[in-house]
Write a protein that holds these residues in place. Structure first.
Motif, PDB file in Angstrom:
ATOM      1  N   PRO A  19       5.448   3.299  10.141  1.00 17.22           N
ATOM      2  CA  PRO A  19       5.658   2.469   8.955  1.00 17.22           C
ATOM      3  C   PRO A  19       4.426   1.686   8.508  1.00 17.22           C
ATOM      4  O   PRO A  19       4.243   1.464   7.308  1.00 17.22           O
ATOM      5  CB  PRO A  19       6.797   1.537   9.358  1.00 17.22           C
ATOM      6  N   ALA A  20       3.597   1.261   9.437  1.00 14.26           N
ATOM      7  CA  ALA A  20       2.413   0.495   9.045  1.00 14.26           C
ATOM      8  C   ALA A  20       1.444   1.372   8.252  1.00 14.26           C
ATOM      9  O   ALA A  20       0.923   0.948   7.212  1.00 14.26           O
ATOM     10  CB  ALA A  20       1.721  -0.090  10.278  1.00 14.26           C
ATOM     11  N   LEU A  21       1.220   2.575   8.725  1.00 15.42           N
ATOM     12  CA  LEU A  21       0.335   3.487   7.997  1.00 15.42           C
ATOM     13  C   LEU A  21       0.961   3.887   6.664  1.00 15.42           C
ATOM     14  O   LEU A  21       0.266   3.990   5.654  1.00 15.42           O
ATOM     15  CB  LEU A  21       0.037   4.717   8.852  1.00 15.42           C
ATOM     16  N   ALA A  22       2.278   4.060   6.653  1.00 17.37           N
ATOM     17  CA  ALA A  22       2.977   4.382   5.403  1.00 17.37           C
ATOM     18  C   ALA A  22       2.764   3.265   4.392  1.00 17.37           C
ATOM     19  O   ALA A  22       2.493   3.528   3.212  1.00 17.37           O
ATOM     20  CB  ALA A  22       4.455   4.597   5.669  1.00 17.37           C
ATOM     21  N   ARG A  23       2.871   2.029   4.830  1.00 17.40           N
ATOM     22  CA  ARG A  23       2.682   0.886   3.919  1.00 17.40           C
ATOM     23  C   ARG A  23       1.252   0.856   3.378  1.00 17.40           C
ATOM     24  O   ARG A  23       1.039   0.627   2.185  1.00 17.40           O
ATOM     25  CB  ARG A  23       3.023  -0.415   4.651  1.00 17.40           C
ATOM     26  N   LEU A  24       0.272   1.080   4.231  1.00 18.16           N
ATOM     27  CA  LEU A  24      -1.122   1.095   3.764  1.00 18.16           C
ATOM     28  C   LEU A  24      -1.352   2.182   2.718  1.00 18.16           C
ATOM     29  O   LEU A  24      -2.015   1.948   1.698  1.00 18.16           O
ATOM     30  CB  LEU A  24      -2.071   1.299   4.939  1.00 18.16           C
ATOM     31  N   LEU A  25      -0.820   3.345   2.945  1.00 19.56           N
ATOM     32  CA  LEU A  25      -0.962   4.433   1.981  1.00 19.56           C
ATOM     33  C   LEU A  25      -0.234   4.113   0.681  1.00 19.56           C
ATOM     34  O   LEU A  25      -0.736   4.408  -0.410  1.00 19.56           O
ATOM     35  CB  LEU A  25      -0.467   5.741   2.584  1.00 19.56           C
ATOM     36  N   ALA A  26       0.921   3.495   0.779  1.00 22.16           N
ATOM     37  CA  ALA A  26       1.667   3.097  -0.419  1.00 22.16           C
ATOM     38  C   ALA A  26       0.904   2.036  -1.209  1.00 22.16           C
ATOM     39  O   ALA A  26       0.875   2.068  -2.442  1.00 22.16           O
ATOM     40  CB  ALA A  26       3.046   2.587  -0.033  1.00 22.16           C
ATOM     41  N   ARG A  41      -3.544  -4.894   4.600  1.00 27.16           N
ATOM     42  CA  ARG A  41      -4.965  -4.700   4.314  1.00 27.16           C
ATOM     43  C   ARG A  41      -5.770  -5.901   4.778  1.00 27.16           C
ATOM     44  O   ARG A  41      -5.339  -7.029   4.673  1.00 27.16           O
ATOM     45  CB  ARG A  41      -5.179  -4.520   2.827  1.00 27.16           C
ATOM     46  N   GLN A  42      -6.933  -5.589   5.258  1.00 32.05           N
ATOM     47  CA  GLN A  42      -7.881  -6.630   5.641  1.00 32.05           C
ATOM     48  C   GLN A  42      -9.110  -6.453   4.785  1.00 32.05           C
ATOM     49  O   GLN A  42      -9.925  -5.567   5.008  1.00 32.05           O
ATOM     50  CB  GLN A  42      -8.239  -6.527   7.114  1.00 32.05           C
TER      51      GLN A  42
END
Length: 59
Positions: A23-30, A56-57
């Motif tokens: 889910p974390a990678l999914a959120r970054l891509l979204a 995001r940082q």
């Protein structure tokens, strides 16, 4: 080899990551897809489909 030229490319990858339990990678891509989307309503819909806080940082 996958290319990331359009918001839909990022969304496809986000869905794949969500489906595979990332889910974390999914959120970054979204978030990236939303950033590249010109329509504010589409941006909001994309982020609503992948809930959570921004990961995001920016430096």
């Amino acid at each position: 080899m996958r290319t990331f030229n359009r918001p839909s490319d990022y969304l496809d990858a986000a869905r794949e990551m969500a489906d595979s339990g990332r889910p974390a990678l999914a959120r970054l891509l979204a978030e990236e897809a939303a950033e590249r989307t010109p329509d504010p309503q589409d941006k909001a819909r994309i982020l609503a489909d992948f809930p959570g806080h921004s990961l995001r940082q920016e430096g």
